[in-house]
Design a protein around this motif. Structure first.
Motif, PDB file in Angstrom:
ATOM      1  N   LEU A   1      20.196  27.000  61.010  1.00 23.71           N
ATOM      2  CA  LEU A   1      20.375  28.034  60.006  1.00 23.71           C
ATOM      3  C   LEU A   1      19.598  27.629  58.758  1.00 23.71           C
ATOM      4  CD1 LEU A   1      21.947  30.684  59.570  1.00 23.71           C
ATOM      5  CD2 LEU A   1      23.716  29.309  58.493  1.00 23.71           C
ATOM      6  N   GLY A   2      18.611  28.412  58.385  1.00 24.93           N
ATOM      7  CA  GLY A   2      17.779  28.063  57.237  1.00 24.93           C
ATOM      8  C   GLY A   2      17.042  26.772  57.516  1.00 24.93           C
ATOM      9  N   ASN A   3      17.068  25.858  56.566  1.00 21.90           N
ATOM     10  CA  ASN A   3      16.420  24.562  56.752  1.00 21.90           C
ATOM     11  C   ASN A   3      17.410  23.490  57.174  1.00 21.90           C
ATOM     12  OD1 ASN A   3      13.868  25.472  56.047  1.00 21.90           O
ATOM     13  ND2 ASN A   3      14.314  25.260  53.876  1.00 21.90           N
ATOM     14  N   ASN A   4      18.574  23.911  57.655  1.00 18.63           N
ATOM     15  CA  ASN A   4      19.598  22.952  58.042  1.00 18.63           C
ATOM     16  C   ASN A   4      19.913  23.072  59.520  1.00 18.63           C
ATOM     17  OD1 ASN A   4      20.125  22.131  55.338  1.00 18.63           O
ATOM     18  ND2 ASN A   4      21.292  23.993  55.052  1.00 18.63           N
ATOM     19  N   LEU A   5      20.170  21.953  60.138  1.00 20.16           N
ATOM     20  CA  LEU A   5      20.722  21.931  61.490  1.00 20.16           C
ATOM     21  C   LEU A   5      22.130  21.402  61.350  1.00 20.16           C
ATOM     22  CD1 LEU A   5      17.556  20.680  63.241  1.00 20.16           C
ATOM     23  CD2 LEU A   5      18.762  22.757  63.848  1.00 20.16           C
ATOM     24  N   LEU A   6      23.076  22.112  61.949  1.00 18.22           N
ATOM     25  CA  LEU A   6      24.486  21.791  61.779  1.00 18.22           C
ATOM     26  C   LEU A   6      25.115  21.418  63.111  1.00 18.22           C
ATOM     27  CD1 LEU A   6      25.360  24.825  59.502  1.00 18.22           C
ATOM     28  CD2 LEU A   6      24.982  22.478  58.745  1.00 18.22           C
ATOM     29  N   PRO A   7      25.065  20.157  63.488  1.00 16.62           N
ATOM     30  CA  PRO A   7      25.773  19.777  64.714  1.00 16.62           C
ATOM     31  C   PRO A   7      27.279  19.772  64.487  1.00 16.62           C
ATOM     32  CG  PRO A   7      24.093  18.150  64.117  1.00 16.62           C
ATOM     33  CD  PRO A   7      24.285  19.062  62.942  1.00 16.62           C
ATOM     34  N   ASN A   8      28.020  20.380  65.384  1.00 15.83           N
ATOM     35  CA  ASN A   8      29.485  20.375  65.357  1.00 15.83           C
ATOM     36  C   ASN A   8      29.971  19.572  66.544  1.00 15.83           C
ATOM     37  OD1 ASN A   8      29.651  22.223  63.199  1.00 15.83           O
ATOM     38  ND2 ASN A   8      29.391  23.913  64.609  1.00 15.83           N
ATOM     39  N   ALA A   9      30.866  18.651  66.303  1.00 15.69           N
ATOM     40  CA  ALA A   9      31.442  17.856  67.384  1.00 15.69           C
ATOM     41  C   ALA A   9      32.949  17.885  67.250  1.00 15.69           C
ATOM     42  CB  ALA A   9      30.946  16.414  67.324  1.00 15.69           C
ATOM     43  N   GLY A  10      33.638  17.601  68.317  1.00 16.70           N
ATOM     44  CA  GLY A  10      35.085  17.614  68.254  1.00 16.70           C
ATOM     45  C   GLY A  10      35.704  16.344  68.772  1.00 16.70           C
ATOM     46  N   TYR A  11      37.034  16.384  68.874  1.00 12.82           N
ATOM     47  CA  TYR A  11      37.803  15.357  69.554  1.00 12.82           C
ATOM     48  C   TYR A  11      37.889  14.028  68.807  1.00 12.82           C
ATOM     49  CZ  TYR A  11      36.719  18.879  72.977  1.00 12.82           C
ATOM     50  OH  TYR A  11      36.527  20.067  73.604  1.00 12.82           O
ATOM     51  N   GLY A  12      37.796  14.043  67.481  1.00  8.76           N
ATOM     52  CA  GLY A  12      38.110  12.873  66.678  1.00  8.76           C
ATOM     53  C   GLY A  12      37.195  11.683  66.837  1.00  8.76           C
ATOM     54  N   ARG A  13      35.924  11.906  67.047  1.00 13.36           N
ATOM     55  CA  ARG A  13      34.979  10.797  67.196  1.00 13.36           C
ATOM     56  C   ARG A  13      34.112  10.629  65.958  1.00 13.36           C
ATOM     57  NH1 ARG A  13      33.827   8.127  71.395  1.00 13.36           N
ATOM     58  NH2 ARG A  13      31.626   8.128  70.854  1.00 13.36           N
ATOM     59  N   GLN A  14      34.596  11.082  64.829  1.00 13.60           N
ATOM     60  CA  GLN A  14      33.801  11.092  63.619  1.00 13.60           C
ATOM     61  C   GLN A  14      33.263   9.708  63.254  1.00 13.60           C
ATOM     62  OE1 GLN A  14      35.364  12.160  59.466  1.00 13.60           O
ATOM     63  NE2 GLN A  14      34.620  14.074  60.358  1.00 13.60           N
ATOM     64  N   GLY A  15      34.107   8.686  63.288  1.00 19.54           N
ATOM     65  CA  GLY A  15      33.665   7.331  62.953  1.00 19.54           C
ATOM     66  C   GLY A  15      32.550   6.849  63.860  1.00 19.54           C
ATOM     67  N   CYS A  16      32.701   7.069  65.155  1.00 25.20           N
ATOM     68  CA  CYS A  16      31.669   6.667  66.117  1.00 25.20           C
ATOM     69  C   CYS A  16      30.370   7.420  65.872  1.00 25.20           C
ATOM     70  CB  CYS A  16      32.138   6.930  67.550  1.00 25.20           C
ATOM     71  SG  CYS A  16      33.556   5.956  68.050  1.00 25.20           S
ATOM     72  N   ASN A  17      30.478   8.725  65.622  1.00 26.27           N
ATOM     73  CA  ASN A  17      29.272   9.524  65.395  1.00 26.27           C
ATOM     74  C   ASN A  17      28.543   9.089  64.132  1.00 26.27           C
ATOM     75  OD1 ASN A  17      29.733  11.035  67.712  1.00 26.27           O
ATOM     76  ND2 ASN A  17      30.899  12.583  66.630  1.00 26.27           N
ATOM     77  N   ILE A  18      29.278   8.847  63.053  1.00 27.73           N
ATOM     78  CA  ILE A  18      28.657   8.400  61.801  1.00 27.73           C
ATOM     79  C   ILE A  18      27.950   7.061  62.000  1.00 27.73           C
ATOM     80  CG2 ILE A  18      29.176   7.539  59.479  1.00 27.73           C
ATOM     81  CD1 ILE A  18      29.144  10.533  59.554  1.00 27.73           C
ATOM     82  N   ARG A  19      28.591   6.134  62.706  1.00 31.29           N
ATOM     83  CA  ARG A  19      27.945   4.835  62.966  1.00 31.29           C
ATOM     84  C   ARG A  19      26.677   5.003  63.790  1.00 31.29           C
ATOM     85  NH1 ARG A  19      33.270   3.434  63.330  1.00 31.29           N
ATOM     86  NH2 ARG A  19      33.358   3.571  65.588  1.00 31.29           N
ATOM     87  N   TRP A  20      26.725   5.878  64.806  1.00 31.90           N
ATOM     88  CA  TRP A  20      25.548   6.106  65.650  1.00 31.90           C
ATOM     89  C   TRP A  20      24.412   6.742  64.845  1.00 31.90           C
ATOM     90  CZ3 TRP A  20      23.499   4.246  69.754  1.00 31.90           C
ATOM     91  CH2 TRP A  20      22.496   4.928  70.435  1.00 31.90           C
ATOM     92  N   PHE A  21      24.750   7.718  64.014  1.00 31.37           N
ATOM     93  CA  PHE A  21      23.729   8.332  63.152  1.00 31.37           C
ATOM     94  C   PHE A  21      23.099   7.270  62.254  1.00 31.37           C
ATOM     95  CE2 PHE A  21      26.018  12.701  63.190  1.00 31.37           C
ATOM     96  CZ  PHE A  21      25.425  13.020  64.400  1.00 31.37           C
ATOM     97  N   GLY A  22      23.946   6.425  61.643  1.00 27.37           N
ATOM     98  CA  GLY A  22      23.434   5.380  60.758  1.00 27.37           C
ATOM     99  C   GLY A  22      22.554   4.375  61.485  1.00 27.37           C
ATOM    100  N   LYS A  23      22.957   3.996  62.675  1.00 21.54           N
ATOM    101  CA  LYS A  23      22.179   3.046  63.475  1.00 21.54           C
ATOM    102  C   LYS A  23      20.813   3.621  63.847  1.00 21.54           C
ATOM    103  CE  LYS A  23      22.495   0.405  67.777  1.00 21.54           C
ATOM    104  NZ  LYS A  23      23.292   0.136  68.973  1.00 21.54           N
TER     105      LYS A  23
END
Length: 170
Positions: free
Chosen positions: A54-76
């Motif tokens: 949408l516009g100049n943004n990509l908005l990935p939506n994920a579920g099931y409470g894996r926020q910490g894991c996803n943030i670490r993977w993005f950072g890595k």
């Protein structure tokens, strides 16, 4: 039953290339979203996303409470020309799916939704609230995922739809 979805805003010059590298699926064109798994370096599934463009943004939506894991993977796997913002607390939503759901949404939306196709995404005003609406299907019924900026707006939208459902089902 509520499922809390994580939401991230990905921006920057290299967003498309970075997402093509980190995600296993197709990154959608403008005003569309797609199902998009995220894989580890070993090829194992570590995240299940809807990637929305949408516009100049990509908005990935994920579920099931894996926020910490996803943030670490993005950072890595960060890139200098990509910014990753966790907007989970800024944008919340719900899904409604049932027969004739398009007619139901039309009763409260100020934008016509008749031209929305499966996997389309658009901004829409519902009642007085600016929303982000995705057309989805989890079963044989079409449905919509509706996102608002605050919990208060979301509660108002839920109340609106529940009221409509009581009238229609009576």
């Amino acid at each position: 039953k509520r499922i809390i979805l994580e939401k991230y805003r990905i921006t920057g010059e290299g967003e498309q290339g970075w997402l093509n590298r980190i995600m296993a699926g197709h990154i959608p064109e403008q005003a569309r979203f797609s199902l998009n798994p995220m894989l580890s370096e070993k090829g194992r599934l570590i995240g299940d996303f809807n990637a929305s463009s949408l516009g100049n943004n990509l908005l990935p939506n994920a579920g099931y409470g894996r926020q910490g894991c996803n943030i670490r993977w993005f950072g890595k796997n960060a890139a200098d020309d990509v910014a990753i913002e966790n907007i989970s607390d800024l944008c919340t939503g719900f899904q409604i799916a049932r027969p004739n759901v398009t007619a139901l949404l039309k009763k409260v939306a100020y934008d016509t939704n008749e031209t929305m196709h499966f996997l389309d995404l658009r901004h829409m005003v519902i009642e007085t609230i600016e929303c982000l609406v995705q057309k989805v299907s989890n079963t044989d019924d079409l449905g919509y995922e509706i996102f608002a900026a605050t919990w208060i707006e979301l509660r108002y939208l839920e109340f609106t739809f529940k009221s409509l459902l009581r009238i229609i089902d009576a």
